[in-house]
Design a protein around this motif. Structure first.
Motif, short mmCIF file in Angstrom:
data_model
loop_
_atom_site.label_atom_id
_atom_site.label_comp_id
_atom_site.label_asym_id
_atom_site.label_seq_id
_atom_site.Cartn_x
_atom_site.Cartn_y
_atom_site.Cartn_z
N GLY A 402 -15.47 5.62 -37.29
CA GLY A 402 -16.66 6.21 -37.64
C GLY A 402 -17.42 5.85 -38.92
N GLN A 403 -16.68 4.82 -39.55
CA GLN A 403 -17.21 4.11 -40.83
C GLN A 403 -17.98 3.07 -40.88
OE1 GLN A 403 -13.88 3.78 -43.73
NE2 GLN A 403 -12.81 5.46 -42.81
N LEU A 404 -18.33 2.67 -39.55
CA LEU A 404 -18.79 1.25 -39.32
C LEU A 404 -20.10 1.57 -38.41
CD1 LEU A 404 -18.69 -1.47 -40.79
CD2 LEU A 404 -17.52 -2.18 -39.04
N THR A 405 -21.17 1.22 -38.31
CA THR A 405 -22.21 1.34 -37.16
C THR A 405 -22.16 0.28 -36.33
OG1 THR A 405 -23.91 -0.26 -38.44
CG2 THR A 405 -23.95 1.97 -39.05
N LEU A 406 -22.76 0.52 -35.42
CA LEU A 406 -22.69 -0.53 -33.88
C LEU A 406 -23.16 -1.94 -34.54
CD1 LEU A 406 -22.08 -1.27 -31.27
CD2 LEU A 406 -24.26 -0.33 -30.55
N VAL A 407 -24.32 -2.04 -35.08
CA VAL A 407 -24.82 -3.14 -35.74
C VAL A 407 -23.92 -3.97 -36.53
CG1 VAL A 407 -26.90 -4.36 -36.86
CG2 VAL A 407 -27.26 -2.26 -35.54
N GLU A 408 -23.17 -3.25 -37.49
CA GLU A 408 -22.26 -4.12 -38.19
C GLU A 408 -21.00 -4.32 -37.38
OE1 GLU A 408 -22.93 -1.27 -42.36
OE2 GLU A 408 -21.57 -0.49 -40.88
N LEU A 409 -20.72 -3.70 -36.54
CA LEU A 409 -19.40 -3.99 -35.53
C LEU A 409 -20.24 -5.31 -34.81
CD1 LEU A 409 -16.68 -3.82 -34.30
CD2 LEU A 409 -18.06 -2.31 -32.54
N LEU A 410 -21.08 -5.51 -34.36
CA LEU A 410 -21.60 -6.85 -33.59
C LEU A 410 -21.48 -7.89 -34.50
CD1 LEU A 410 -24.22 -5.04 -31.20
CD2 LEU A 410 -21.95 -5.98 -30.65
N ASP A 411 -22.07 -7.70 -35.43
CA ASP A 411 -22.31 -8.48 -36.59
C ASP A 411 -21.00 -9.23 -36.97
OD1 ASP A 411 -23.90 -10.13 -38.79
OD2 ASP A 411 -22.75 -9.29 -40.04
N ALA A 412 -19.89 -8.37 -37.21
CA ALA A 412 -18.46 -8.73 -37.62
C ALA A 412 -18.03 -9.50 -36.31
CB ALA A 412 -17.66 -7.50 -37.90
N ALA A 413 -18.46 -9.23 -35.08
CA ALA A 413 -17.86 -10.07 -34.08
C ALA A 413 -18.49 -11.32 -33.82
CB ALA A 413 -18.29 -9.09 -32.80
N SER A 414 -19.81 -11.51 -34.12
CA SER A 414 -20.30 -12.60 -34.46
C SER A 414 -19.92 -13.67 -35.54
CB SER A 414 -21.72 -12.53 -34.50
OG SER A 414 -22.48 -13.57 -34.44
N ALA A 415 -19.63 -12.94 -36.63
CA ALA A 415 -19.07 -13.68 -37.75
C ALA A 415 -17.74 -14.07 -37.64
CB ALA A 415 -18.87 -12.80 -39.22
#
Length: 455
Positions: A402-415
């Motif tokens: 719960g320390q990361l938002t969905l947008v941040e997760l998707l951005d991490a996946a793309s990166a």
């Protein structure tokens, strides 16, 4: 046999015999079924091996090179062309055949027969020049064969690297897709617990669908790359099974091998080994000798004639004759042939300069490209890519906590995907540029035979 045993039973033993009969029959049918199933399982690999004869399950670059030398039709065509050119050049050095004539003339006393043998004499200066010119043409055809073999060898390694690159891209997409799928499972649990909404789940499932679509496309590209590779090293092979996901394994991998080339040494090697330049030099030498032969052909040709004439009569008489005939070069003194040979020599001399400049450009371009990829591999890979390993795994853990938002997760996946794709691109470009440089200096596949050694 079983029916006889059953019929010999007494009435009191029929029920017991019938049960035993069913047991024996069931065991026999079970054994037969296992036997047929085992035969089918054995037959499948045998059929597969017969269809894919010559394509191993594990294919290294060295093994692919051996199959390429044995089966590639382009290489076989080039070898045959070199043999044909060498044979045609050799045919011009053959000594002219003798001619045998027979004449019969009817006379009053009977028939008179004459046997006539004629042997042309080749000008020794012309013959020597044509023979040396033929040897130079043979060397030129052999050098052309090596040049084409070097180019085909580069195509082989290029297709092998492209297959490895497609496999690596598919692996990267598999990893990211699986991570996003795990994130969807985590979000499903959260939604059941009331900690996530339907919008967040729809957004993540849409991202998962996009990655799965890209993964499917990567699998197609992977199969296509392997199909091209197999067709190149063994045309006509059944590629339906050997291009499957679990059948053919490329045991080599994309890796960085530091290189320390020097341009001047590479250029000197190319000017000594490239078949393109060597063939032009051999052609120039052949042109010089051909011009010398055409000049020597201006001298009159000689022919030795021997005959034996038999005269009829009561006592047959034989009249031998030996003569020497000389050509009179009045109408044609080989002038047009000499001018054509001189023009051909100038053409070969210009072709040598063109070949030298082309080799210099190719070596310089391949060297610059390799240096660029080497610097990018050492800087980007060391400073950025190696330091960002585990980015997606860390992001998934923080998201599950719960320390990361969905947008941040998707951005991490793309990166994370961009990071792996960039590394694959750099390794692919570096490997191809290194092979391109080796082709520019004339590297040949190991174990390549010479067409001149074949009769």
């Amino acid at each position: 046999m079983l029916s006889v045993i059953f019929n010999n039973q007494t009435n009191g033993q029929q029920n017991h015999g019938g049960c035993r009969m069913k047991t024996v029959l069931k065991s026999f049918l079970g054994y037969l079924r296992r036997l047929l199933l085992g035969a089918g399982l054995v037959a499948v690999p045998l059929v597969a091996c017969s269809q894919d004869a010559g394509i191993p399950d594990s294919l290294s670059l060295d093994k692919a090179t051996q199959l390429f030398i044995q089966n590639n039709p382009n290489l076989a065509q080039s070898r045959a062309s070199a043999q044909r050119s060498a044979s045609q050049a050799y045919s011009s050095t053959l000594w002219p055949n003798s001619s045998l004539d027979f004449e019969q003339e009817q006379e009053d006393a009977g028939a008179s027969q004459t046997f006539l043998l004629n042997q042309p004499i080749v000008n020794p200066v012309e013959y020597g020049a044509r023979k040396k010119s033929a040897n130079a043409q043979k060397d030129a055809s052999q050098s052309i064969y090596k040049e084409e073999a070097s180019q085909l060898y580069f195509q082989l390694r290029q297709q092998y690297v492209e297959a490895l690159s497609a496999k690596s891209r598919m692996g990267a997409l598999q990893n990211v897709t699986e991570t996003v799928r795990r994130a969807v499972n985590i979000l499903d649990v959260r939604r059941e617990e009331g900690a996530a909404g339907s919008y967040e789940l729809k957004r993540l499932r849409t991202a998962l669908a996009d990655y799965e679509n890209r993964l499917a496309q990567a699998r197609i590209e992977h199969k296509t790359a392997r199909h091209k590779l197999i067709s190149f090293i063994r045309p006509g092979a059944d590629t339906a099974s050997v291009t499957g996901d679990t059948t053919l394994v490329l045991i080599d991998s994309l890796r960085y091998q530091p290189s320390n080339y020097r341009y001047k040494e590479l250029l000197n090697t190319a000017l000594q080994k490239r078949g393109l330049l060597i063939s032009q030099r051999s052609r120039e030498q052949a042109g010089k000798l051909h011009l010398r032969a055409e000049k020597a052909a201006r001298f009159p040709d000689l022919s030795i004639t021997g005959s034996l004439n038999r005269k009829p009569g009561l006592q047959q008489e034989y009249y031998p004759f030996l003569g020497l005939s000389v050509e009179l070069p009045i109408l044609n003194n080989n002038g047009p042939q000499i001018r054509a040979a001189r023009a051909q020599l100038r053409e070969f001399q210009a072709g040598e300069d063109i070949a030298r400049r082309k080799i210099e450009v190719e070596v310089r371009s391949a060297f610059n490209q390799l240096q660029s990829y080497r610097q990018r591999m050492e800087q980007i890979n060391r400073d950025i890519l190696q330091k960002n390993k585990g980015l997606l795994e860390d992001a998934l853990y923080l998201y599950s906590e719960g320390q990361l938002t969905l947008v941040e997760l998707l951005d991490a996946a793309s990166a994370a995907l961009d990071r792996r794709m960039l590394r694959i691109e750099l390794l692919t470009g570096y490997s191809l540029s290194r092979y391109q440089l080796e082709q520019a200096i004339g590297v040949l596949p190991p174990g390549l035979d010479s067409p001149s050694s074949r009769k």
